[in-house]
Write a protein that holds these residues in place. Structure first.
Motif, short mmCIF file in Angstrom:
data_model
loop_
_atom_site.label_atom_id
_atom_site.label_comp_id
_atom_site.label_asym_id
_atom_site.label_seq_id
_atom_site.Cartn_x
_atom_site.Cartn_y
_atom_site.Cartn_z
N HIS A 94 -10.90 1.82 -6.63
CA HIS A 94 -9.57 1.72 -7.28
C HIS A 94 -9.11 0.37 -6.63
O HIS A 94 -8.41 -0.61 -7.48
CB HIS A 94 -8.62 2.77 -6.64
N LEU A 95 -9.57 0.00 -5.35
CA LEU A 95 -8.82 -1.26 -4.79
C LEU A 95 -9.50 -2.40 -5.47
O LEU A 95 -8.72 -3.47 -5.96
CB LEU A 95 -9.34 -1.26 -3.28
N GLU A 96 -10.64 -2.23 -5.92
CA GLU A 96 -11.44 -3.46 -6.76
C GLU A 96 -10.73 -3.84 -7.99
O GLU A 96 -10.40 -4.89 -8.56
CB GLU A 96 -12.81 -3.21 -7.02
N GLN A 97 -10.31 -2.70 -8.79
CA GLN A 97 -9.67 -2.81 -10.10
C GLN A 97 -8.22 -3.57 -9.85
O GLN A 97 -8.04 -4.43 -10.55
CB GLN A 97 -9.46 -1.38 -10.66
N LEU A 98 -7.48 -3.02 -8.59
CA LEU A 98 -6.24 -3.68 -8.53
C LEU A 98 -6.42 -5.36 -8.22
O LEU A 98 -5.72 -6.13 -8.46
CB LEU A 98 -5.44 -3.10 -7.54
N LEU A 99 -7.50 -5.63 -7.45
CA LEU A 99 -7.76 -6.81 -6.90
C LEU A 99 -8.05 -7.78 -8.14
O LEU A 99 -7.50 -9.03 -8.42
CB LEU A 99 -8.82 -6.86 -6.11
N ARG A 100 -9.02 -7.18 -9.19
CA ARG A 100 -9.40 -7.93 -10.31
C ARG A 100 -8.13 -8.10 -11.33
O ARG A 100 -8.22 -9.04 -12.02
CB ARG A 100 -10.41 -7.04 -10.87
N ASP A 101 -7.38 -7.46 -11.33
CA ASP A 101 -6.20 -7.40 -12.11
C ASP A 101 -4.91 -8.35 -11.92
O ASP A 101 -4.21 -8.77 -12.61
CB ASP A 101 -5.55 -6.06 -12.46
N THR A 102 -5.08 -8.72 -10.39
CA THR A 102 -3.99 -9.37 -10.19
C THR A 102 -3.93 -10.97 -10.31
O THR A 102 -5.16 -11.46 -10.11
CB THR A 102 -3.68 -9.27 -8.33
N PRO A 103 -2.81 -11.59 -10.50
CA PRO A 103 -2.94 -13.22 -10.89
C PRO A 103 -2.60 -13.86 -9.62
O PRO A 103 -2.69 -14.96 -9.47
CB PRO A 103 -1.83 -13.25 -11.85
N ALA A 104 -2.27 -13.23 -8.50
CA ALA A 104 -1.69 -13.82 -7.28
C ALA A 104 -2.99 -14.53 -6.66
O ALA A 104 -4.13 -14.27 -6.84
CB ALA A 104 -1.29 -12.81 -6.26
N LYS A 105 -2.62 -15.73 -6.18
CA LYS A 105 -3.44 -16.65 -5.44
C LYS A 105 -3.98 -16.18 -4.14
O LYS A 105 -4.72 -16.24 -3.51
CB LYS A 105 -3.08 -18.06 -5.33
N THR A 106 -2.67 -15.79 -3.23
CA THR A 106 -2.89 -15.25 -2.05
C THR A 106 -2.79 -13.78 -1.93
O THR A 106 -1.91 -13.38 -2.55
CB THR A 106 -1.79 -15.84 -0.86
N ARG A 107 -3.93 -13.01 -1.29
CA ARG A 107 -4.01 -11.63 -1.50
C ARG A 107 -4.36 -11.08 -0.01
O ARG A 107 -5.00 -11.96 0.68
CB ARG A 107 -5.02 -11.25 -2.38
N LEU A 108 -3.96 -9.95 0.22
CA LEU A 108 -4.10 -9.35 1.60
C LEU A 108 -4.34 -7.91 1.23
O LEU A 108 -3.67 -7.15 0.70
CB LEU A 108 -2.77 -9.75 2.48
N ILE A 109 -5.50 -7.45 1.87
CA ILE A 109 -5.70 -6.19 2.15
C ILE A 109 -5.25 -5.61 3.45
O ILE A 109 -5.74 -5.94 4.34
CB ILE A 109 -7.40 -5.83 1.76
N ALA A 110 -4.22 -4.50 3.21
CA ALA A 110 -4.02 -3.80 4.61
C ALA A 110 -4.32 -2.48 4.86
O ALA A 110 -4.07 -1.63 4.06
CB ALA A 110 -2.70 -4.15 4.83
N VAL A 111 -4.91 -2.06 6.02
CA VAL A 111 -5.55 -0.69 6.04
C VAL A 111 -5.35 -0.45 7.58
O VAL A 111 -5.66 -1.11 8.37
CB VAL A 111 -6.88 -0.35 5.78
N ASP A 112 -5.25 0.98 7.91
CA ASP A 112 -5.60 1.44 9.07
C ASP A 112 -6.94 1.50 9.24
O ASP A 112 -7.73 1.86 8.45
CB ASP A 112 -4.87 2.83 9.42
N ALA A 113 -7.58 1.07 10.34
CA ALA A 113 -8.94 1.33 10.85
C ALA A 113 -9.29 2.57 10.77
O ALA A 113 -10.29 3.06 10.55
CB ALA A 113 -9.23 0.40 11.94
N VAL A 114 -8.57 3.61 11.65
CA VAL A 114 -8.79 5.09 11.97
C VAL A 114 -7.30 5.57 11.08
O VAL A 114 -6.39 5.16 11.97
CB VAL A 114 -9.06 5.36 13.46
N TYR A 115 -7.24 6.39 10.58
CA TYR A 115 -6.12 7.18 10.12
C TYR A 115 -5.80 8.37 11.02
O TYR A 115 -6.55 9.34 11.25
CB TYR A 115 -6.24 7.80 8.63
N SER A 116 -4.68 8.10 11.72
CA SER A 116 -4.31 9.18 12.75
C SER A 116 -3.98 10.46 12.47
O SER A 116 -4.46 11.50 13.20
CB SER A 116 -3.16 8.41 13.49
#
Length: 324
Positions: free
Chosen positions: A156-178
């Motif tokens: 799902h993330l790859e689909q969103l990344l593929r579809d964005t026209p933005a030049k600057t992109r950032l993926i933000a995640v929790d490394a461990v979900y509390s």
């Protein structure tokens, strides 16, 4: 909300059993605590390694108060960056295997500062559905296009990344979900960050001090990479307070010059940095604390009958405090 609506809104929260109220602690953190005049077993702390009331941290902080005083007296960029804080930043960078590190007053401030300093209108940020509120707020305040992907769903993330026209992109995640205790698919996320020219921002609030021999997920998953920006809080396993961001020299220098939650706030007390240094030494030297924690996680895991994922560290703390 108008002023005359506040009391009604509060009453509605109380009727729904959702009104937040603070319990007053009358003891240090530990397996046993005193709250509102009664003694309890502590089931709710994030003090994963039992360092919040450790004598070495208290001694370090007391000595630092004698050496450096109590308050910092200024923002870090004016006259509030002490030598002991520079020492702590250097030690944190070395401990996590990064070029540089920067102290923040809290993980919340770090998340807001990093995301909003790297992104703006016309950019895009992609966040896991189960991310912490501070990450979500950072995404919103950045004014970038904010897209959320299904929890740990790399496709799902790859689909969103593929579809964005933005030049600057950032993926933000929790490394461990509390809440669930599961980890993000970090290696796969880094591959996507490389493929789609994005930053990968990791909030390791619950992994630092515990995973990767205490050094966090960067070491645990061999994730050191120029695209990776690492944040960890110091008020959980480290037992102190505040947070730090570790990354390349260029990223840290950019944050010093553009992260508003760093620039426009009074620096945290210098004695706090001394306690961080003492905590890092204990995390390095006393690996038995992590082994004990893992034993209690395993015990809780067997008792709960949960299969397929690691129990949340919050449950591990319950076992740590009751059984140690």
């Amino acid at each position: 909300m108008r002023p005359d609506e506040l009391d009604t809104a509060l009453n509605n929260l109380a009727a729904e059993h959702r009104l937040r109220q603070r319990a007053i602690l009358h003891s240090p953190q530990g397996p046993h605590v005193r709250i509102d005049g009664r003694d309890y077993l502590a089931f709710a702390s994030n003090d994963y390694l039992g360092l919040a009331n450790h004598p070495a941290l208290k001694t370090a902080m007391q000595q630092a108060i004698d050496d450096w005083g109590v308050g910092s007296g200024a923002s870090a960029l004016v006259a509030g960056h002490f030598a002991i804080q520079q020492q702590a930043e250097t030690a944190l960078a070395a401990f996590t295997g990064c070029e540089a590190a920067l102290l923040f007053g809290s993980g919340y401030a770090a998340n807001l500062g990093v995301i909003s300093s790297l992104l703006g209108r016309g950019d895009a940020v992609f966040a896991d559905k189960l991310n912490h509120a501070s990450l979500n707020d950072g995404c919103l305040l950045s004014r970038a296009t904010f897209r959320r992907f299904r929890h740990n769903d790399v496709a799902h993330l790859e689909q969103l990344l593929r579809d964005t026209p933005a030049k600057t992109r950032l993926i933000a995640v929790d490394a461990v979900y509390s809440m669930d205790g599961d980890e993000a698919p970090l290696a796969a996320l880094l591959q996507l960050a490389e493929r789609y020219d994005a930053w990968l921002y990791l909030d390791d609030a619950h992994g630092f001090g515990v995973l990767g021999e205490g050094r966090g997920v960067l070491f645990d998953h061999a994730l050191h990479h120029p695209r990776v920006i690492y944040m960890a809080t110091l008020g959980k396993a480290a037992g102190v307070a505040g947070a730090f961001v570790a990354a390349s020299h260029s990223v840290v220098n950019w944050l010093i010059n553009s992260a508003r939650t760093y620039i426009f706030t009074t620096a945290h007390p210098p004695a706090q940095a001394a306690a961080v240094l003492a905590s890092l030494q204990l995390i390095k030297d006393e690996g038995w604390r992590r082994l004990q924690l893992q034993r209690h996680i395993s015990r809780r895991h067997l008792q709960s009958g949960v299969g397929g994922c690691q129990p949340a560290f919050g449950l591990a703390v319950l076992a740590w405090r009751v059984c140690r």
